[in-house]
Design a protein around this motif. Structure first.
Motif, PDB file in Angstrom:
ATOM      1  N   ASN A   1       0.828  -1.207   0.000  1.00  0.00           N
ATOM      2  CA  ASN A   1       0.000   0.000   0.000  1.00  0.00           C
ATOM      3  C   ASN A   1       0.862   1.257   0.000  1.00  0.00           C
ATOM      4  OD1 ASN A   1      -2.541  -1.394   0.153  1.00  0.00           O
ATOM      5  ND2 ASN A   1      -2.124  -1.775   2.311  1.00  0.00           N
ATOM      6  N   ALA A   2       1.984   1.178  -0.705  1.00  0.00           N
ATOM      7  CA  ALA A   2       2.926   2.297  -0.745  1.00  0.00           C
ATOM      8  C   ALA A   2       2.657   3.242  -1.913  1.00  0.00           C
ATOM      9  CB  ALA A   2       4.354   1.765  -0.843  1.00  0.00           C
ATOM     10  N   ILE A   3       1.695   2.887  -2.758  1.00  0.00           N
ATOM     11  CA  ILE A   3       1.337   3.746  -3.895  1.00  0.00           C
ATOM     12  C   ILE A   3      -0.117   4.161  -3.731  1.00  0.00           C
ATOM     13  CG2 ILE A   3       1.274   3.984  -6.407  1.00  0.00           C
ATOM     14  CD1 ILE A   3       3.104   1.519  -6.569  1.00  0.00           C
ATOM     15  N   SER A   4      -0.362   5.432  -3.842  1.00  0.00           N
ATOM     16  CA  SER A   4      -1.720   5.968  -3.765  1.00  0.00           C
ATOM     17  C   SER A   4      -1.856   7.092  -4.785  1.00  0.00           C
ATOM     18  CB  SER A   4      -2.006   6.502  -2.354  1.00  0.00           C
ATOM     19  OG  SER A   4      -1.240   7.696  -2.119  1.00  0.00           O
ATOM     20  N   LYS A   5      -2.984   7.723  -4.809  1.00  0.00           N
ATOM     21  CA  LYS A   5      -3.184   8.839  -5.725  1.00  0.00           C
ATOM     22  C   LYS A   5      -2.318  10.041  -5.330  1.00  0.00           C
ATOM     23  CE  LYS A   5      -7.775   7.466  -7.248  1.00  0.00           C
ATOM     24  NZ  LYS A   5      -9.216   7.837  -7.389  1.00  0.00           N
ATOM     25  N   ASN A   6      -1.729   9.955  -4.166  1.00  0.00           N
ATOM     26  CA  ASN A   6      -0.804  11.009  -3.728  1.00  0.00           C
ATOM     27  C   ASN A   6       0.626  10.724  -4.162  1.00  0.00           C
ATOM     28  OD1 ASN A   6      -2.799  12.527  -2.332  1.00  0.00           O
ATOM     29  ND2 ASN A   6      -2.660  11.111  -0.602  1.00  0.00           N
ATOM     30  N   GLY A   7       0.853   9.548  -4.767  1.00  0.00           N
ATOM     31  CA  GLY A   7       2.189   9.208  -5.242  1.00  0.00           C
ATOM     32  C   GLY A   7       2.759   7.985  -4.553  1.00  0.00           C
ATOM     33  N   HIS A   8       4.072   7.919  -4.498  1.00  0.00           N
ATOM     34  CA  HIS A   8       4.806   6.758  -3.999  1.00  0.00           C
ATOM     35  C   HIS A   8       5.421   7.076  -2.642  1.00  0.00           C
ATOM     36  CE1 HIS A   8       8.733   4.271  -4.276  1.00  0.00           C
ATOM     37  NE2 HIS A   8       7.786   3.490  -3.811  1.00  0.00           N
ATOM     38  N   ASP A   9       5.056   6.292  -1.638  1.00  0.00           N
ATOM     39  CA  ASP A   9       5.617   6.446  -0.292  1.00  0.00           C
ATOM     40  C   ASP A   9       6.875   5.585  -0.216  1.00  0.00           C
ATOM     41  OD1 ASP A   9       6.244   6.142   2.479  1.00  0.00           O
ATOM     42  OD2 ASP A   9       4.195   6.701   3.003  1.00  0.00           O
ATOM     43  N   LYS A  10       8.036   6.215  -0.324  1.00  0.00           N
ATOM     44  CA  LYS A  10       9.290   5.463  -0.378  1.00  0.00           C
ATOM     45  C   LYS A  10       9.599   4.745   0.928  1.00  0.00           C
ATOM     46  CE  LYS A  10      12.086   8.716  -2.003  1.00  0.00           C
ATOM     47  NZ  LYS A  10      13.338   9.288  -2.588  1.00  0.00           N
ATOM     48  N   ILE A  11       9.159   5.306   2.049  1.00  0.00           N
ATOM     49  CA  ILE A  11       9.430   4.679   3.338  1.00  0.00           C
ATOM     50  C   ILE A  11       8.647   3.378   3.481  1.00  0.00           C
ATOM     51  CG2 ILE A  11       9.219   4.928   5.840  1.00  0.00           C
ATOM     52  CD1 ILE A  11       9.729   7.902   5.496  1.00  0.00           C
ATOM     53  N   LEU A  12       7.344   3.417   3.150  1.00  0.00           N
ATOM     54  CA  LEU A  12       6.531   2.206   3.198  1.00  0.00           C
ATOM     55  C   LEU A  12       7.072   1.145   2.250  1.00  0.00           C
ATOM     56  CD1 LEU A  12       2.765   3.289   3.362  1.00  0.00           C
ATOM     57  CD2 LEU A  12       4.064   2.006   5.063  1.00  0.00           C
ATOM     58  N   CYS A  13       7.448   1.579   1.061  1.00  0.00           N
ATOM     59  CA  CYS A  13       7.972   0.675   0.038  1.00  0.00           C
ATOM     60  C   CYS A  13       9.251   0.001   0.519  1.00  0.00           C
ATOM     61  CB  CYS A  13       8.220   1.449  -1.246  1.00  0.00           C
ATOM     62  SG  CYS A  13       8.898   0.480  -2.610  1.00  0.00           S
ATOM     63  N   ARG A  14      10.169   0.802   0.993  1.00  0.00           N
ATOM     64  CA  ARG A  14      11.462   0.270   1.423  1.00  0.00           C
ATOM     65  C   ARG A  14      11.324  -0.621   2.651  1.00  0.00           C
ATOM     66  NH1 ARG A  14      16.823   3.538   3.346  1.00  0.00           N
ATOM     67  NH2 ARG A  14      18.378   2.130   2.477  1.00  0.00           N
ATOM     68  N   THR A  15      10.432  -0.248   3.572  1.00  0.00           N
ATOM     69  CA  THR A  15      10.215  -1.057   4.768  1.00  0.00           C
ATOM     70  C   THR A  15       9.670  -2.431   4.400  1.00  0.00           C
ATOM     71  OG1 THR A  15       9.803   0.905   6.134  1.00  0.00           O
ATOM     72  CG2 THR A  15       8.991  -1.202   6.969  1.00  0.00           C
ATOM     73  N   TYR A  16       8.724  -2.464   3.475  1.00  0.00           N
ATOM     74  CA  TYR A  16       8.153  -3.737   3.024  1.00  0.00           C
ATOM     75  C   TYR A  16       9.221  -4.597   2.351  1.00  0.00           C
ATOM     76  CZ  TYR A  16       4.899  -7.060   0.924  1.00  0.00           C
ATOM     77  OH  TYR A  16       4.242  -8.220   0.571  1.00  0.00           O
ATOM     78  N   GLN A  17      10.039  -3.965   1.524  1.00  0.00           N
ATOM     79  CA  GLN A  17      11.092  -4.712   0.837  1.00  0.00           C
ATOM     80  C   GLN A  17      12.078  -5.321   1.831  1.00  0.00           C
ATOM     81  OE1 GLN A  17      12.508  -1.610  -1.801  1.00  0.00           O
ATOM     82  NE2 GLN A  17      11.503  -2.551  -3.560  1.00  0.00           N
ATOM     83  N   ARG A  18      12.477  -4.534   2.812  1.00  0.00           N
ATOM     84  CA  ARG A  18      13.491  -4.999   3.763  1.00  0.00           C
ATOM     85  C   ARG A  18      12.934  -5.974   4.801  1.00  0.00           C
ATOM     86  NH1 ARG A  18      17.623  -0.128   5.462  1.00  0.00           N
ATOM     87  NH2 ARG A  18      18.773  -0.052   3.492  1.00  0.00           N
ATOM     88  N   ASP A  19      11.738  -5.684   5.322  1.00  0.00           N
ATOM     89  CA  ASP A  19      11.203  -6.466   6.431  1.00  0.00           C
ATOM     90  C   ASP A  19      10.386  -7.682   6.000  1.00  0.00           C
ATOM     91  OD1 ASP A  19      12.368  -4.515   7.936  1.00  0.00           O
ATOM     92  OD2 ASP A  19      10.496  -3.581   8.599  1.00  0.00           O
ATOM     93  N   ILE A  20       9.829  -7.629   4.802  1.00  0.00           N
ATOM     94  CA  ILE A  20       8.969  -8.717   4.329  1.00  0.00           C
ATOM     95  C   ILE A  20       9.611  -9.499   3.188  1.00  0.00           C
ATOM     96  CG2 ILE A  20       6.698  -9.325   3.414  1.00  0.00           C
ATOM     97  CD1 ILE A  20       6.610  -8.155   6.230  1.00  0.00           C
ATOM     98  N   ILE A  21      10.032  -8.787   2.146  1.00  0.00           N
ATOM     99  CA  ILE A  21      10.520  -9.478   0.951  1.00  0.00           C
ATOM    100  C   ILE A  21      11.901 -10.082   1.154  1.00  0.00           C
ATOM    101  CG2 ILE A  21      11.260  -9.143  -1.435  1.00  0.00           C
ATOM    102  CD1 ILE A  21       8.918  -7.283  -1.825  1.00  0.00           C
ATOM    103  N   ARG A  22      12.819  -9.345   1.767  1.00  0.00           N
ATOM    104  CA  ARG A  22      14.167  -9.905   1.934  1.00  0.00           C
ATOM    105  C   ARG A  22      14.160 -11.205   2.748  1.00  0.00           C
ATOM    106  NH1 ARG A  22      19.210  -8.170   0.981  1.00  0.00           N
ATOM    107  NH2 ARG A  22      18.551  -6.015   0.553  1.00  0.00           N
ATOM    108  N   PRO A  23      13.503 -11.256   3.908  1.00  0.00           N
ATOM    109  CA  PRO A  23      13.451 -12.536   4.636  1.00  0.00           C
ATOM    110  C   PRO A  23      12.797 -13.648   3.819  1.00  0.00           C
ATOM    111  CG  PRO A  23      12.787 -10.728   6.069  1.00  0.00           C
ATOM    112  CD  PRO A  23      12.864 -10.168   4.684  1.00  0.00           C
ATOM    113  N   TYR A  24      11.756 -13.297   3.088  1.00  0.00           N
ATOM    114  CA  TYR A  24      11.072 -14.297   2.249  1.00  0.00           C
ATOM    115  C   TYR A  24      12.005 -14.832   1.165  1.00  0.00           C
ATOM    116  CZ  TYR A  24       8.030 -16.185  -1.383  1.00  0.00           C
ATOM    117  OH  TYR A  24       7.460 -17.003  -2.339  1.00  0.00           O
ATOM    118  N   SER A  25      12.682 -13.933   0.443  1.00  0.00           N
ATOM    119  CA  SER A  25      13.571 -14.348  -0.639  1.00  0.00           C
ATOM    120  C   SER A  25      14.730 -15.179  -0.111  1.00  0.00           C
ATOM    121  CB  SER A  25      14.105 -13.121  -1.390  1.00  0.00           C
ATOM    122  OG  SER A  25      13.053 -12.424  -2.032  1.00  0.00           O
ATOM    123  N   ASN A  26      15.212 -14.826   1.077  1.00  0.00           N
ATOM    124  CA  ASN A  26      16.299 -15.593   1.690  1.00  0.00           C
ATOM    125  C   ASN A  26      15.853 -17.007   2.054  1.00  0.00           C
ATOM    126  OD1 ASN A  26      18.896 -14.267   1.956  1.00  0.00           O
ATOM    127  ND2 ASN A  26      17.834 -12.687   3.112  1.00  0.00           N
TER     128      ASN A  26
END
Length: 274
Positions: free
Chosen positions: A221-246
């Protein structure tokens, strides 16, 4: 002479690609810009004083020179249909193919930049790649938060290759699902004409509000009509995707890319509706 020099650069890139045993990407598009293009100074003023102009980046490698006639070479490699199709099936985590390509594909881009620098040096020019330099850093921008002192996407925009979308991705003639790189050289190259007036010309949302596909594709939910929330995006990538990919794929990467597929700009410039 300038067009001839452009052809020399493109031939070097094509030679590198043709010598690869595996096609990690589809054929690239290449753009050029002048090192003193005013947009580079605008980026420095807008993003932060830490952001390099081409001359500043170049002087990190050739500090004893006074060259000011610089050109920037930018290239974009689109993801293959197979890689995009695999990620399209996902809605929370990236596919194995997408994650693996983030690592192997970036190695490919890095090796191309090294090869291009080496070949240009052998021709008698001074060349360097900003993102491969030891002084390349991730920084904090007062206006934009997470940033770096050189952006491959912004360089591609200045070099006539595409414009930005709601998700901050660069929409090009080969789409938004891609990786890009750049090299600076003291070579007289013909700049690529920018076929757009705005930095968001190719985005359907910014043009007429008809598209929200990347919003729906984002699991954070890091993209909305207000644009791209880089903090939400990066947090999801680091905290959710990286552990999953590992754990799932034994791949140390936080690449997501779900918003780059299943959208009208996935593989080209979307047609604007009237």
């Amino acid at each position: 002479m300038r067009l001839k020099n452009n052809s020399i650069v493109i031939n070097i890139i094509n030679t590198f690609v043709s010598n690869q045993s595996e096609n990690l990407y589809d054929d690239p598009i290449v753009g050029f810009s002048e090192g003193n293009d005013p947009l580079y100074l605008f980026l420095k003023q807008d993003i932060g004083d830490f952001y390099w102009t081409p001359l500043e980046a170049y002087n990190h490698e050739y500090s004893s020179t006074t060259h000011t006639q610089l050109s920037v070479i930018s290239f974009v490699f689109p993801q293959t249909k197979k890689t995009k199709s695999s990620n399209l099936k996902e809605d929370r985590y990236p596919s194995y193919e997408w994650s693996a390509n983030r690592l192997e594909g970036q190695n490919f881009i890095n090796n191309l930049m090294k090869y291009l620098v080496k070949e240009l040096n052998m021709l008698g020019y001074h060349a360097m790649s900003p993102t491969l330099h030891e002084n390349f850093r991730n920084m904090q921008s007062k206006n934009y938060g997470y940033a770096s002192n050189w952006s491959e996407r912004h360089t591609a925009f200045i070099s006539g290759l595409g414009t930005f979308g709601l998700s901050d991705g660069l929409i090009t003639s080969v789409g938004k699902a891609h990786r890009c790189g750049s090299v600076i050289v003291n070579m007289d190259l013909m700049p690529t004409k920018r076929k757009y007036a705005s930095h968001v010309d190719y985005c359907l949302f910014y043009n007429n509000g008809t598209c929200d596909a990347c919003i729906k594709r984002c699991p954070a939910n890091a993209i909305s009509k207000n644009g791209h929330d880089k903090i939400l995006c990066r947090t999801y990538q680091r905290d959710i995707i990286r552990p999953y990919s590992n754990s799932k794929h034994n791949l140390n990467t936080s690449s997501c890319g779900l918003c780059q597929v299943g959208v009208p700009c996935e593989s080209g410039i979307p047609i604007k509706n009237s």
